[in-house]
Scaffold this motif. Structure first.
Motif, short mmCIF file in Angstrom:
data_model
loop_
_atom_site.label_atom_id
_atom_site.label_comp_id
_atom_site.label_asym_id
_atom_site.label_seq_id
_atom_site.Cartn_x
_atom_site.Cartn_y
_atom_site.Cartn_z
N PHE A 142 0.35 2.76 -78.13
CA PHE A 142 -0.29 1.46 -77.66
C PHE A 142 -0.99 1.40 -76.61
N ALA A 143 -2.36 0.86 -76.29
CA ALA A 143 -2.71 -0.17 -75.47
C ALA A 143 -2.43 -1.87 -75.91
N VAL A 144 -1.89 -2.31 -75.15
CA VAL A 144 -2.65 -4.01 -75.33
C VAL A 144 -3.13 -4.44 -74.28
N LEU A 145 -4.33 -5.63 -74.70
CA LEU A 145 -4.96 -6.23 -74.05
C LEU A 145 -4.55 -7.78 -74.14
N MET A 146 -4.74 -8.76 -73.16
CA MET A 146 -4.74 -10.02 -73.34
C MET A 146 -5.92 -11.15 -72.83
N GLU A 147 -6.68 -11.41 -74.17
CA GLU A 147 -7.25 -12.55 -74.16
C GLU A 147 -7.03 -13.32 -72.34
N ALA A 148 -7.67 -13.97 -72.22
CA ALA A 148 -7.43 -15.46 -71.58
C ALA A 148 -7.61 -17.14 -71.23
N ASP A 149 -7.02 -17.93 -71.63
CA ASP A 149 -6.88 -19.11 -71.84
C ASP A 149 -7.96 -19.76 -70.89
N SER A 150 -8.47 -21.25 -70.82
CA SER A 150 -9.19 -22.15 -70.01
C SER A 150 -9.32 -21.61 -68.43
N LEU A 151 -7.81 -21.39 -68.56
CA LEU A 151 -7.85 -21.47 -66.53
C LEU A 151 -7.30 -20.05 -66.10
N GLY A 152 -8.22 -18.93 -66.85
CA GLY A 152 -8.03 -17.92 -66.49
C GLY A 152 -6.99 -16.87 -66.73
N ASN A 153 -5.63 -17.56 -67.25
CA ASN A 153 -4.20 -17.07 -67.84
C ASN A 153 -4.32 -16.55 -69.39
N PRO A 154 -3.81 -15.31 -68.86
CA PRO A 154 -3.77 -14.57 -70.58
C PRO A 154 -2.86 -15.80 -71.81
N VAL A 155 -3.21 -15.55 -72.63
CA VAL A 155 -2.82 -16.38 -73.61
C VAL A 155 -1.93 -16.56 -74.34
N HIS A 156 -1.06 -14.96 -74.38
CA HIS A 156 0.00 -14.75 -74.23
C HIS A 156 0.24 -12.84 -73.35
N ASN A 157 1.43 -12.97 -74.08
CA ASN A 157 2.32 -11.99 -72.58
C ASN A 157 3.14 -11.27 -73.10
N ASN A 158 3.62 -10.80 -74.81
CA ASN A 158 4.04 -10.60 -75.64
C ASN A 158 3.84 -9.76 -76.72
N ILE A 159 4.43 -8.83 -76.87
CA ILE A 159 4.45 -8.66 -78.37
C ILE A 159 5.71 -7.04 -78.88
N HIS A 160 5.45 -7.14 -80.41
CA HIS A 160 6.99 -6.68 -80.57
C HIS A 160 6.19 -5.51 -82.16
N LEU A 161 7.62 -4.93 -82.17
CA LEU A 161 6.92 -4.63 -83.76
C LEU A 161 8.47 -4.57 -84.07
N ILE A 162 8.84 -5.09 -85.28
CA ILE A 162 10.09 -5.24 -85.88
C ILE A 162 9.72 -4.88 -87.37
N LYS A 163 10.70 -3.91 -88.14
CA LYS A 163 10.72 -4.01 -89.98
C LYS A 163 11.39 -5.15 -90.30
N THR A 164 11.26 -5.62 -91.15
CA THR A 164 11.21 -6.50 -91.84
C THR A 164 11.99 -6.19 -93.34
N GLU A 165 12.83 -7.09 -94.06
CA GLU A 165 13.82 -6.83 -94.78
C GLU A 165 12.94 -8.19 -95.79
N GLY A 166 13.50 -8.13 -97.39
CA GLY A 166 12.80 -9.41 -97.53
C GLY A 166 13.58 -10.72 -97.13
N ASN A 167 15.08 -11.06 -95.91
CA ASN A 167 14.76 -11.99 -95.71
C ASN A 167 15.13 -12.37 -94.80
N THR A 168 13.94 -11.87 -94.25
CA THR A 168 13.56 -11.59 -92.49
C THR A 168 12.38 -12.96 -92.61
N ASP A 169 12.95 -14.21 -91.88
CA ASP A 169 12.41 -15.24 -91.40
C ASP A 169 11.46 -14.98 -90.32
N LEU A 170 10.48 -15.02 -89.64
CA LEU A 170 9.68 -14.30 -88.67
C LEU A 170 9.79 -15.39 -88.06
N ASN A 171 9.67 -17.31 -88.36
CA ASN A 171 10.16 -18.23 -87.01
C ASN A 171 11.90 -18.06 -86.70
#
Length: 304
Positions: free
Chosen positions: A206-235
């Protein structure tokens, strides 16, 4: 103070793997094996684009690869004793309730050496659960680096303090590897993970691209892949990934992490960050972007 309370006796071995991949036949590949708590890794590499394979199949804990470029004229030992040592003191005070979260910046600035601004984390995270391997491709310029794991133990001790750190010298010699060419694109938007990829089992880059906020900084700087189970709480996963939480990034992890990346040097709309991982079984998965003090961005999909 002696930052490293435990030093592994595992020998330092260079593991260079030259080979082909579906994306780039000329890529320069390096395997780093993780143990609890040590890295088996090369001491010296050429500069340029390098694909690092984090092999976490021998470990029993979740680990990561972070690359910090150390300030010129500063030794690796000074980095450990003075820079990492300052964060170790801060973490101990914070976990003991002696420092509030709102006061972390002020307190750590009191502890850090004058040359701390010269430390540049060019790439971080990429969490990989025990029994798994994942890859990320980064561009490293000549200089002295530290290869670290900033995940914490059950007791809140940083893994690198327990010995999970290595010096890495990047030389003037070049890998002569081109920037990766990847068809699967993930764009991190302010309120959306835009995934241009056909979800299926197998090895994927994968190639990850970031959009910029109003100041020109990345809106986010991380991404991860997880395998979920029935009780996985993403929060709960989002909260756990926050290093500045008292229980943040303490093992064990609340989900099965397959890989990902965090970056501090990407230019929004211009530069990409690259990683690869293996999806080896059917079930539900989630792309997740850690959002401090908020709900995570998520993109859930199923592998039949």
């Amino acid at each position: 103070m002696d930052t490293l309370k435990y030093l592994s006796c595992i020998p330092l071995i260079s593991l260079l793997v030259w080979g082909c991949s579906p994306q780039n036949k000329d890529e320069y590949r390096v395997e780093i094996t993780a143990y609890d708590y040590a890295f088996q890794a090369p001491a010296e590499l050429p500069s340029g684009w390098i694909t690092f394979i984090l092999n976490n199949e021998q470990a029993h804990k979740i680990h990561e690869l972070s690359f910090a470029r150390i300030s010129e004229n500063i030794t690796y030992r000074e980095y450990l004793d003075e820079y990492v040592g300052a964060w170790e003191i801060l973490l101990e005070e914070f976990q003991a309730g002696e420092v509030e979260r709102s006061d972390i910046s002020e307190r750590v600035n009191e502890l850090l050496p004058d040359w701390a601004d010269g430390i540049k984390y060019v790439n971080a995270r990429g969490l990989v659960s025990p029994g798994r391997s994942a890859e990320k491709t980064v561009y490293l310029e000549p200089g002295l680096y530290a290869v670290d794991c900033w995940v914490k133990t059950e007791d809140g001790v940083i893994h690198l303090v327990n010995g999970m750190t290595r010096p890495l010298t990047i030389t003037d010699e070049s890998t002569n590897s081109p920037e990766p060419s990847v068809e699967n694109i993930i764009t991190l938007k302010e309120k959306e993970i835009d995934v241009q990829w056909k979800a299926e089992a197998g090895s994927h880059s994968f190639a990850v691209l970031m959009e910029a906020d109003s100041l020109g900084n990345p809106v986010h700087n991380n991404i991860h892949l997880i395998k979920t189970e029935g009780n996985t709480d993403l929060n709960e996963v989002n909260t756990w990934m926050d290093w500045y939480k008292v229980g943040g990034l303490r093992t064990p992890a609340p989900a099965d992490f397959l890989g990902g990346v965090s970056t501090y040097d990407a230019i929004p709309g211009e530069s990409a960050t690259y990683f690869s991982l293996e999806i080896d079984e059917p079930g539900e998965y989630a792309w997740i972007v850690q959002v401090p003090e908020g709900e995570p961005l998520r993109h859930i999909f199923n592998i039949p």
